[in-house]
Design a protein around this motif. Structure first.
Motif, PDB file in Angstrom:
ATOM      1  N   SER A  15       2.836   3.799   7.127  1.00  0.00           N
ATOM      2  CA  SER A  15       2.298   3.445   5.666  1.00  0.00           C
ATOM      3  C   SER A  15       3.439   4.116   4.876  1.00  0.00           C
ATOM      4  O   SER A  15       3.806   5.025   4.872  1.00  0.00           O
ATOM      5  CB  SER A  15       1.015   4.139   5.563  1.00  0.00           C
ATOM      6  OG  SER A  15       0.021   3.612   6.567  1.00  0.00           O
ATOM      7  N   ILE A  16       3.398   3.037   3.592  1.00  0.00           N
ATOM      8  CA  ILE A  16       4.431   3.407   2.594  1.00  0.00           C
ATOM      9  C   ILE A  16       3.561   3.975   1.320  1.00  0.00           C
ATOM     10  O   ILE A  16       2.541   3.370   1.010  1.00  0.00           O
ATOM     11  CB  ILE A  16       5.389   2.292   2.137  1.00  0.00           C
ATOM     12  CG1 ILE A  16       6.124   2.169   3.320  1.00  0.00           C
ATOM     13  CG2 ILE A  16       6.060   2.753   0.815  1.00  0.00           C
ATOM     14  CD1 ILE A  16       7.087   0.756   3.413  1.00  0.00           C
ATOM     15  N   LEU A  17       4.042   5.155   0.809  1.00  0.00           N
ATOM     16  CA  LEU A  17       3.237   5.499  -0.564  1.00  0.00           C
ATOM     17  C   LEU A  17       3.815   4.511  -1.735  1.00  0.00           C
ATOM     18  O   LEU A  17       4.971   4.630  -1.821  1.00  0.00           O
ATOM     19  CB  LEU A  17       3.336   6.958  -0.671  1.00  0.00           C
ATOM     20  CG  LEU A  17       2.978   7.827  -1.929  1.00  0.00           C
ATOM     21  CD1 LEU A  17       1.356   7.451  -1.740  1.00  0.00           C
ATOM     22  CD2 LEU A  17       3.378   9.193  -2.020  1.00  0.00           C
ATOM     23  N   ARG A  18       2.974   3.937  -2.021  1.00  0.00           N
ATOM     24  CA  ARG A  18       3.290   2.862  -2.800  1.00  0.00           C
ATOM     25  C   ARG A  18       3.399   3.349  -4.470  1.00  0.00           C
ATOM     26  O   ARG A  18       3.011   4.590  -4.743  1.00  0.00           O
ATOM     27  CB  ARG A  18       2.020   2.013  -2.901  1.00  0.00           C
ATOM     28  CG  ARG A  18       1.999   1.202  -1.826  1.00  0.00           C
ATOM     29  CD  ARG A  18       3.061   0.296  -1.369  1.00  0.00           C
ATOM     30  NE  ARG A  18       2.782  -0.018   0.091  1.00  0.00           N
ATOM     31  CZ  ARG A  18       3.982  -0.999   0.787  1.00  0.00           C
ATOM     32  NH1 ARG A  18       5.046  -1.195   0.106  1.00  0.00           N
ATOM     33  NH2 ARG A  18       3.488  -1.518   1.927  1.00  0.00           N
ATOM     34  N   ASP A  19       4.001   2.577  -5.205  1.00  0.00           N
ATOM     35  CA  ASP A  19       4.253   2.981  -6.755  1.00  0.00           C
ATOM     36  C   ASP A  19       2.950   3.370  -7.404  1.00  0.00           C
ATOM     37  O   ASP A  19       3.054   4.287  -8.293  1.00  0.00           O
ATOM     38  CB  ASP A  19       4.851   1.739  -7.657  1.00  0.00           C
ATOM     39  CG  ASP A  19       6.415   1.721  -7.190  1.00  0.00           C
ATOM     40  OD1 ASP A  19       6.771   2.563  -6.563  1.00  0.00           O
ATOM     41  OD2 ASP A  19       6.804   0.597  -7.399  1.00  0.00           O
TER      42      ASP A  19
END
Length: 155
Positions: A15-19
């Motif tokens: 999972s990527i921590l989004r903007d």
């Protein structure tokens, strides 16, 4: 779901921590832990080795071996603390957050600083126990995932 090595931890995805400061949990983790069923989750600061945070919910945590955190901290247990406000208990930090029906949570800058994660950070979703999964931010398992020949789904 890949397994990094024989007998090793199972990985649900990355999972990527989004903007917009949100994280989407992997589908299989959401389903296996029924993590959206209560509309709220608890985050627990991760280990020194893996960093990141651990994700669980009241129905799994309360009667577990570490359920005393909820029994001893009524404000956390009853969601009376502000969302994302960490409390320290026996060396770990705990907070609660709302979770969307599709398994997304929203961070604040303060939470990111506390957990030492940043926008764009890749967090490895790891099956860690029968009551929680880990969103690892560093360490050997993350390095193995980066060098893994198979496919790890990104969320």
């Amino acid at each position: 779901m890949p397994q990094m090595n024989k007998g090793g931890k199972f990985i649900f995805g990355i999972s990527i921590l989004r903007d917009n400061l949100s994280i989407q949990f992997p589908t299989q983790a959401i389903e296996e832990y029924d993590i959206t069923s209560e509309g709220k989750v608890f985050l627990i600061s991760g280990s020194k080795t893996t960093g990141g945070f651990v994700v669980t919910r009241k129905g799994m945590l309360y009667d577990s071996k570490i359920g005393n955190i909820l029994k001893d901290t009524a404000q956390l247990c009853n969601y009376e603390l502000p969302q994302g406000k960490f409390v320290k208990y026996k060396g770990r930090l705990y907070c609660w957050l709302s979770i969307s029906t599709n398994g997304k949570i929203q961070f604040t800058s303060d939470m990111m600083n506390t957990l030492e994660i940043n926008i764009g950070h890749k967090l490895l979703s790891i099956r860690s126990s029968n009551i929680a999964f880990t969103m690892g931010a560093k360490g050997p398992l993350l390095e193995k995932a980066e060098n893994f020949d198979g496919e790890i789904e990104i969320y």
